[in-house]
Write a protein that holds these residues in place. Structure first.
Motif, PDB file in Angstrom:
ATOM      1  N   PHE A  37       0.908  -1.091  -0.046  1.00 11.38           N
ATOM      2  CA  PHE A  37       0.110  -0.043   0.155  1.00 11.38           C
ATOM      3  C   PHE A  37       0.902   1.256  -0.070  1.00 11.38           C
ATOM      4  CE2 PHE A  37      -4.487  -1.422   0.952  1.00 11.38           C
ATOM      5  CZ  PHE A  37      -4.226  -2.431   1.228  1.00 11.38           C
ATOM      6  N   ARG A  38       0.235   2.481  -0.247  1.00 19.37           N
ATOM      7  CA  ARG A  38       1.128   3.587  -0.209  1.00 19.37           C
ATOM      8  C   ARG A  38       0.093   4.887   0.222  1.00 19.37           C
ATOM      9  NH1 ARG A  38       2.321   5.157  -6.527  1.00 19.37           N
ATOM     10  NH2 ARG A  38       0.071   5.606  -7.209  1.00 19.37           N
ATOM     11  N   ALA A  92       5.058   8.929  -1.486  1.00 19.60           N
ATOM     12  CA  ALA A  92       4.424   8.342  -0.579  1.00 19.60           C
ATOM     13  C   ALA A  92       5.208   7.392   0.498  1.00 19.60           C
ATOM     14  CB  ALA A  92       3.193   7.589  -1.294  1.00 19.60           C
ATOM     15  N   VAL A  93       4.511   7.135   1.392  1.00 14.89           N
ATOM     16  CA  VAL A  93       5.073   6.157   2.483  1.00 14.89           C
ATOM     17  C   VAL A  93       4.460   4.836   1.781  1.00 14.89           C
ATOM     18  CG1 VAL A  93       5.403   5.450   4.587  1.00 14.89           C
ATOM     19  CG2 VAL A  93       5.363   7.916   4.262  1.00 14.89           C
ATOM     20  N   TYR A  94       5.296   4.092   1.706  1.00 12.69           N
ATOM     21  CA  TYR A  94       4.782   2.522   1.258  1.00 12.69           C
ATOM     22  C   TYR A  94       5.051   1.704   2.284  1.00 12.69           C
ATOM     23  CZ  TYR A  94       5.083   4.304  -3.493  1.00 12.69           C
ATOM     24  OH  TYR A  94       4.621   4.784  -4.862  1.00 12.69           O
ATOM     25  N   TYR A  95       4.080   0.818   2.533  1.00 12.44           N
ATOM     26  CA  TYR A  95       3.844  -0.185   3.479  1.00 12.44           C
ATOM     27  C   TYR A  95       3.336  -1.573   3.059  1.00 12.44           C
ATOM     28  CZ  TYR A  95       2.634   3.751   6.312  1.00 12.44           C
ATOM     29  OH  TYR A  95       2.551   5.280   7.100  1.00 12.44           O
ATOM     30  N   CYS A  96       4.055  -2.569   3.614  1.00 17.77           N
ATOM     31  CA  CYS A  96       3.743  -4.071   3.406  1.00 17.77           C
ATOM     32  C   CYS A  96       2.580  -4.558   4.255  1.00 17.77           C
ATOM     33  CB  CYS A  96       4.949  -4.913   3.072  1.00 17.77           C
ATOM     34  SG  CYS A  96       5.892  -4.907   4.580  1.00 17.77           S
ATOM     35  N   ALA A  97       1.836  -5.314   4.047  1.00 16.80           N
ATOM     36  CA  ALA A  97       0.710  -6.008   4.827  1.00 16.80           C
ATOM     37  C   ALA A  97       0.456  -7.262   4.241  1.00 16.80           C
ATOM     38  CB  ALA A  97      -0.305  -5.185   4.728  1.00 16.80           C
ATOM     39  N   VAL A  98       0.114  -8.043   5.483  1.00 18.30           N
ATOM     40  CA  VAL A  98       0.119  -9.703   5.459  1.00 18.30           C
ATOM     41  C   VAL A  98      -1.605  -9.839   5.462  1.00 18.30           C
ATOM     42  CG1 VAL A  98       0.126 -11.896   6.192  1.00 18.30           C
ATOM     43  CG2 VAL A  98       2.046 -10.264   6.319  1.00 18.30           C
ATOM     44  N   HIS A  99      -2.056 -10.154   4.497  1.00 21.09           N
ATOM     45  CA  HIS A  99      -3.657 -10.496   4.217  1.00 21.09           C
ATOM     46  C   HIS A  99      -4.008 -11.761   5.156  1.00 21.09           C
ATOM     47  CE1 HIS A  99      -7.515 -10.507   2.363  1.00 21.09           C
ATOM     48  NE2 HIS A  99      -7.366  -9.590   1.793  1.00 21.09           N
ATOM     49  N   ARG A 100      -5.088 -11.679   5.557  1.00 21.27           N
ATOM     50  CA  ARG A 100      -5.484 -12.993   6.183  1.00 21.27           C
ATOM     51  C   ARG A 100      -5.940 -14.034   5.464  1.00 21.27           C
ATOM     52  NH1 ARG A 100     -10.309 -10.399   9.773  1.00 21.27           N
ATOM     53  NH2 ARG A 100      -8.542  -9.291  10.447  1.00 21.27           N
ATOM     54  N   ILE A 101      -6.069 -13.962   4.174  1.00 22.98           N
ATOM     55  CA  ILE A 101      -6.602 -14.965   3.176  1.00 22.98           C
ATOM     56  C   ILE A 101      -5.385 -15.153   2.343  1.00 22.98           C
ATOM     57  CG2 ILE A 101      -8.085 -15.477   1.407  1.00 22.98           C
ATOM     58  CD1 ILE A 101     -10.155 -13.436   2.645  1.00 22.98           C
ATOM     59  N   ALA A 102      -5.176 -16.558   1.793  1.00 23.30           N
ATOM     60  CA  ALA A 102      -4.041 -16.740   1.279  1.00 23.30           C
ATOM     61  C   ALA A 102      -4.104 -16.570  -0.577  1.00 23.30           C
ATOM     62  CB  ALA A 102      -3.677 -18.286   1.218  1.00 23.30           C
ATOM     63  N   THR A 103      -5.634 -16.529  -0.710  1.00 23.59           N
ATOM     64  CA  THR A 103      -5.804 -16.005  -2.021  1.00 23.59           C
ATOM     65  C   THR A 103      -6.914 -15.096  -2.041  1.00 23.59           C
ATOM     66  OG1 THR A 103      -5.013 -18.373  -3.123  1.00 23.59           O
ATOM     67  CG2 THR A 103      -6.348 -16.693  -4.525  1.00 23.59           C
ATOM     68  N   PRO A 104      -6.669 -13.705  -1.797  1.00 26.44           N
ATOM     69  CA  PRO A 104      -7.645 -12.852  -1.778  1.00 26.44           C
ATOM     70  C   PRO A 104      -8.454 -12.558  -3.112  1.00 26.44           C
ATOM     71  CG  PRO A 104      -5.688 -11.921  -1.003  1.00 26.44           C
ATOM     72  CD  PRO A 104      -5.507 -13.396  -1.673  1.00 26.44           C
ATOM     73  N   PHE A 105      -9.991 -12.414  -2.997  1.00 30.71           N
ATOM     74  CA  PHE A 105     -10.907 -12.096  -4.123  1.00 30.71           C
ATOM     75  C   PHE A 105     -10.413 -10.715  -4.368  1.00 30.71           C
ATOM     76  CE2 PHE A 105     -13.348 -15.660  -4.739  1.00 30.71           C
ATOM     77  CZ  PHE A 105     -13.925 -15.889  -3.435  1.00 30.71           C
ATOM     78  N   GLN A 123       9.678   5.711   3.015  1.00 33.76           N
ATOM     79  CA  GLN A 123       9.396   6.869   2.490  1.00 33.76           C
ATOM     80  C   GLN A 123      10.106   6.768   0.969  1.00 33.76           C
ATOM     81  OE1 GLN A 123       7.623   9.868   3.312  1.00 33.76           O
ATOM     82  NE2 GLN A 123       7.791  10.012   1.028  1.00 33.76           N
ATOM     83  N   VAL A 124       9.151   6.855   0.202  1.00 37.26           N
ATOM     84  CA  VAL A 124       9.599   7.139  -1.206  1.00 37.26           C
ATOM     85  C   VAL A 124       9.340   8.561  -1.842  1.00 37.26           C
ATOM     86  CG1 VAL A 124       9.252   6.261  -3.647  1.00 37.26           C
ATOM     87  CG2 VAL A 124       9.410   4.670  -1.819  1.00 37.26           C
ATOM     88  N   THR A 125      10.219   9.351  -2.305  1.00 35.21           N
ATOM     89  CA  THR A 125      10.057  10.486  -2.926  1.00 35.21           C
ATOM     90  C   THR A 125      10.735  10.732  -4.209  1.00 35.21           C
ATOM     91  OG1 THR A 125      10.339  11.580  -0.520  1.00 35.21           O
ATOM     92  CG2 THR A 125      10.757  12.917  -2.270  1.00 35.21           C
ATOM     93  N   VAL A 126       9.679  11.040  -5.209  1.00 36.96           N
ATOM     94  CA  VAL A 126      10.435  11.231  -6.484  1.00 36.96           C
ATOM     95  C   VAL A 126      10.145  12.823  -6.829  1.00 36.96           C
ATOM     96  CG1 VAL A 126       9.634  10.547  -8.973  1.00 36.96           C
ATOM     97  CG2 VAL A 126       9.134   9.046  -6.799  1.00 36.96           C
TER      98      VAL A 126
END
Length: 128
Positions: A37-38, A92-105, A123-126
């Motif tokens: 996400f960002r 933006a600030v970029y975030y990683c996240a773990v989904h609770r479903i292995a194969t999300p819709f 942080q990513v700044t362009v």
């Protein structure tokens, strides 16, 4: 304790590239879908890309089509976001996240409440 650590952000000129990493400790990412996400200043956190346990990829096509790709290295317990042809609007600030479903819709990739773990962001700044 589960920890996600993002790295690889920084300052880059428009047209440049960065590769973000999301390394997990205390948890194996191999059984989960993981997303990036960002969040830009003053805006909501938005989905960018996701990868399922089996390696299927979903991208937010409108924002990153043809420029970003997500991948995972199971041996390193790490997920990557390769970002090419960066634009100032990618800042933006970029975030990683773990989904609770292995194969999300598809729609569930965008639902932040379905993610169990989040990193602290990088942080990513362009510059133009």
């Amino acid at each position: 304790q589960v920890q996600l650590l993002e790295s690889g952000g920084g300052l880059v000129q428009a047209g440049g590239s960065l590769r973000l990493s999301c390394a997990a400790s205390g948890w194996s990412l191999n059984g989960n879908a993981v997303a990036w996400f960002r969040q830009a200043p003053g805006k909501e956190r938005e989905f960018v890309a996701g990868i399922t346990m089996s390696g299927s990829i979903t991208l937010d096509v409108d924002s990153v089509k043809g420029r970003f790709t997500i991948s995972r290295d199971s041996a390193k317990n790490t997920v990557y976001l390769q970002m090419n042809s960066l634009k100032p609007e990618d800042t933006a600030v970029y975030y990683c996240a773990v989904h609770r479903i292995a194969t999300p819709f598809r729609s569930s990739w965008y639902q932040k409440h379905l993610y169990d773990y989040w990193g602290q962001g990088t942080q990513v700044t362009v510059s133009s």
